[in-house]
Design a protein around this motif. Structure first.
Motif, PDB file in Angstrom:
ATOM      1  N   ASP A  80      23.153  47.093  -2.304  1.00 16.92           N
ATOM      2  CA  ASP A  80      21.780  46.807  -1.895  1.00 16.92           C
ATOM      3  C   ASP A  80      20.756  47.063  -2.985  1.00 16.92           C
ATOM      4  O   ASP A  80      19.609  46.640  -2.870  1.00 16.92           O
ATOM      5  N   HIS A  81      21.128  47.752  -4.067  1.00 15.68           N
ATOM      6  CA  HIS A  81      20.197  47.958  -5.180  1.00 15.68           C
ATOM      7  C   HIS A  81      20.294  46.774  -6.133  1.00 15.68           C
ATOM      8  O   HIS A  81      21.347  46.542  -6.743  1.00 15.68           O
ATOM      9  N   ALA A  82      19.213  46.038  -6.281  1.00 17.24           N
ATOM     10  CA  ALA A  82      19.239  44.777  -7.018  1.00 17.24           C
ATOM     11  C   ALA A  82      19.684  44.955  -8.463  1.00 17.24           C
ATOM     12  O   ALA A  82      20.463  44.139  -8.984  1.00 17.24           O
ATOM     13  N   LEU A  83      19.222  46.003  -9.132  1.00 17.08           N
ATOM     14  CA  LEU A  83      19.580  46.187 -10.534  1.00 17.08           C
ATOM     15  C   LEU A  83      21.070  46.410 -10.708  1.00 17.08           C
ATOM     16  O   LEU A  83      21.696  45.829 -11.609  1.00 17.08           O
ATOM     17  N   LEU A  84      21.651  47.256  -9.868  1.00 19.54           N
ATOM     18  CA  LEU A  84      23.090  47.510  -9.977  1.00 19.54           C
ATOM     19  C   LEU A  84      23.879  46.277  -9.563  1.00 19.54           C
ATOM     20  O   LEU A  84      24.895  45.940 -10.189  1.00 19.54           O
ATOM     21  N   ARG A  85      23.422  45.593  -8.529  1.00 17.83           N
ATOM     22  CA  ARG A  85      24.110  44.371  -8.086  1.00 17.83           C
ATOM     23  C   ARG A  85      24.138  43.346  -9.211  1.00 17.83           C
ATOM     24  O   ARG A  85      25.179  42.753  -9.505  1.00 17.83           O
ATOM     25  N   ASP A  86      22.999  43.146  -9.863  1.00 16.32           N
ATOM     26  CA  ASP A  86      22.941  42.191 -10.966  1.00 16.32           C
ATOM     27  C   ASP A  86      23.772  42.670 -12.159  1.00 16.32           C
ATOM     28  O   ASP A  86      24.422  41.860 -12.844  1.00 16.32           O
ATOM     29  N   GLY A  87      23.747  43.982 -12.396  1.00 18.88           N
ATOM     30  CA  GLY A  87      24.526  44.523 -13.504  1.00 18.88           C
ATOM     31  C   GLY A  87      26.020  44.339 -13.302  1.00 18.88           C
ATOM     32  O   GLY A  87      26.742  43.974 -14.242  1.00 18.88           O
ATOM     33  N   LEU A  88      26.494  44.596 -12.088  1.00 17.68           N
ATOM     34  CA  LEU A  88      27.913  44.395 -11.783  1.00 17.68           C
ATOM     35  C   LEU A  88      28.295  42.924 -11.930  1.00 17.68           C
ATOM     36  O   LEU A  88      29.365  42.599 -12.456  1.00 17.68           O
ATOM     37  N   THR A  89      27.407  42.057 -11.470  1.00 21.02           N
ATOM     38  CA  THR A  89      27.675  40.618 -11.568  1.00 21.02           C
ATOM     39  C   THR A  89      27.816  40.194 -13.026  1.00 21.02           C
ATOM     40  O   THR A  89      28.781  39.501 -13.404  1.00 21.02           O
ATOM     41  N   ARG A  90      26.864  40.622 -13.873  1.00 20.76           N
ATOM     42  CA  ARG A  90      26.918  40.263 -15.289  1.00 20.76           C
ATOM     43  C   ARG A  90      28.142  40.853 -15.973  1.00 20.76           C
ATOM     44  O   ARG A  90      28.797  40.186 -16.781  1.00 20.76           O
ATOM     45  N   LEU A  91      28.450  42.110 -15.647  1.00 24.27           N
ATOM     46  CA  LEU A  91      29.590  42.785 -16.271  1.00 24.27           C
ATOM     47  C   LEU A  91      30.892  42.037 -15.986  1.00 24.27           C
ATOM     48  O   LEU A  91      31.695  41.776 -16.897  1.00 24.27           O
ATOM     49  N   LEU A  92      31.109  41.697 -14.731  1.00 19.83           N
ATOM     50  CA  LEU A  92      32.347  41.002 -14.363  1.00 19.83           C
ATOM     51  C   LEU A  92      32.399  39.598 -14.976  1.00 19.83           C
ATOM     52  O   LEU A  92      33.442  39.169 -15.473  1.00 19.83           O
ATOM     53  N   ARG A  93      31.281  38.907 -14.964  1.00 19.51           N
ATOM     54  CA  ARG A  93      31.259  37.568 -15.566  1.00 19.51           C
ATOM     55  C   ARG A  93      31.477  37.632 -17.074  1.00 19.51           C
ATOM     56  O   ARG A  93      32.155  36.769 -17.648  1.00 19.51           O
ATOM     57  N   ASP A  94      30.917  38.639 -17.723  1.00 21.74           N
ATOM     58  CA  ASP A  94      31.101  38.788 -19.168  1.00 21.74           C
ATOM     59  C   ASP A  94      32.560  39.037 -19.535  1.00 21.74           C
ATOM     60  O   ASP A  94      32.969  38.781 -20.678  1.00 21.74           O
ATOM     61  N   HIS A  95      33.339  39.561 -18.578  1.00 20.81           N
ATOM     62  CA  HIS A  95      34.767  39.807 -18.818  1.00 20.81           C
ATOM     63  C   HIS A  95      35.637  38.687 -18.258  1.00 20.81           C
ATOM     64  O   HIS A  95      36.844  38.857 -18.072  1.00 20.81           O
ATOM     65  N   GLY A  96      35.017  37.547 -17.974  1.00 21.68           N
ATOM     66  CA  GLY A  96      35.779  36.370 -17.601  1.00 21.68           C
ATOM     67  C   GLY A  96      36.112  36.218 -16.144  1.00 21.68           C
ATOM     68  O   GLY A  96      36.943  35.368 -15.776  1.00 21.68           O
ATOM     69  N   HIS A  97      35.479  37.001 -15.269  1.00 19.92           N
ATOM     70  CA  HIS A  97      35.770  36.925 -13.844  1.00 19.92           C
ATOM     71  C   HIS A  97      34.647  36.202 -13.098  1.00 19.92           C
ATOM     72  O   HIS A  97      33.498  36.172 -13.547  1.00 19.92           O
TER      73      HIS A  97
END
Length: 222
Positions: free
Chosen positions: A8-25
Motif C-alpha cells: 500500500d505504500h506507493a514508493l515501495l510498490r514502485d520500487g519493487l516493480t522497478r527492481l523486478l523489471r530491472d532484473h528481467g521479470h
C-alpha cells in the motif's frame, strides 16, 4: 517470472516493480489491498505473489490472510511476504500447510537487490526464503519446546547450523561459504539430516523443503 505485488505504500510498490523489471521479470499487476491481490492472483495465476504483511483496511494481518487464501484457492501458488518486524506467529501460519513455495523476509532485505531477487526466484521455484532473523527466533522457540523423541534433537550442532542455512534458502555452495567448509562436507551433512528426519524419497529440492518445514512448521505446535 511473472510477479503480482501487493503493497500500500506507493514508493515501495514502485520500487519493487522497478527492481523486478530491472532484473528481467514481469510485474503483472501492483495493487494496494488484500482483496485486490486475492482477486487478481486468482485470475492471473502469477509465478509469485509478493505481499506486505500489513495491508488496508486495518493494517494488521491482511497480507498473511490474503497469502493463505491464495494458497487455499491455488495450493501450488508461491507467496513471499514482507514484514517490517519479525512476527513469529505469521511465519508459522504460512509454513503450516507443509509445502514449499514460501518466503518470509524483513523489508530491510530489499536494500540488497541481487539477494532479494534471488530469494523471489527461489520461492517461485518452490523453495523457501526465510529471513535469518525469522529463522533465529523460530529455532530458539522450537529448541525450548522440543522433547527427547523429537527427531531434530538427534541432529548434531553442525547439522542444526546447516539446516538453519537451508531454511534461509542457501544452496550447498552458499552454506559451505558461510561455514567455511567444503562443498563435500555440506553434502554429507545434508544427507545425514535428510536421513535422520526420515524424509520420504523424492527429488533433492523437495526433500530440502521438507527438512526446512520439519524445523519450522512445528513452531506452531509448541
Amino acid at each position: 517470472m511473472r510477479v503480482l505485488i501487493a503493497e500500500d505504500h506507493a514508493l515501495l510498490r514502485d520500487g519493487l516493480t522497478r527492481l523486478l523489471r530491472d532484473h528481467g521479470h514481469e510485474v503483472v499487476a501492483a495493487v494496494e489491498t488484500a482483496e485486490e491481490i486475492v482477486r487478481r492472483g486468482t485470475a492471473l495465476e502469477p509465478d509469485l505473489a509478493l505481499l506486505d504483511v500489513r495491508l488496508p483496511p486495518t493494517q494488521t494481518d491482511e497480507g498473511v490472510r490474503a497469502a493463505l487464501e491464495l494458497r487455499a484457492r491455488r495450493p501450488e501458488q508461491p507467496v513471499l511476504v514482507l514484514s517490517q518486524y519479525v512476527e513469529r506467529t505469521y511465519a508459522a501460519e504460512l509454513l503450516a500447510d507443509g509445502r514449499g513455495g514460501i518466503g518470509y523476509l524483513l523489508k530491510d532485505r530489499v536494500a540488497e537487490p541481487g539477494e532479494f531477487v534471488r530469494a523471489c526466484e527461489r520461492v517461485a521455484g518452490g523453495g523457501t526464503a526465510l529471513d535469518p532473523e525469522v529463522v533465529a527466533q523460530l529455532v530458539v522457540r522450537r529448541r525450548a519446546g522440543s522433547g527427547a523423541d523429537d527427531p531434530l534433537a538427534t541432529l548434531t550442532p553442525r547439522e542444526q547450523e546447516v539446516l538453519r542455512l537451508m531454511a534461509e534458502g542457501r544452496s550447498n555452495r552458499g552454506i559451505a561459504e558461510a561455514l567455511v567448509v567444503t562443498d563435500g562436507a555440506v553434502e554429507k551433512h545434508v544427507t545425514s539430516i535428510l536421513g535422520k528426519l526420515d524424509l520420504p524419497a523424492s527429488s533433492g529440492d523437495h526433500r530440502r523443503v521438507l527438512a526446512v518445514l520439519a524445523l519450522l512448521r512445528a513452531d506452531g505446535d509448541g
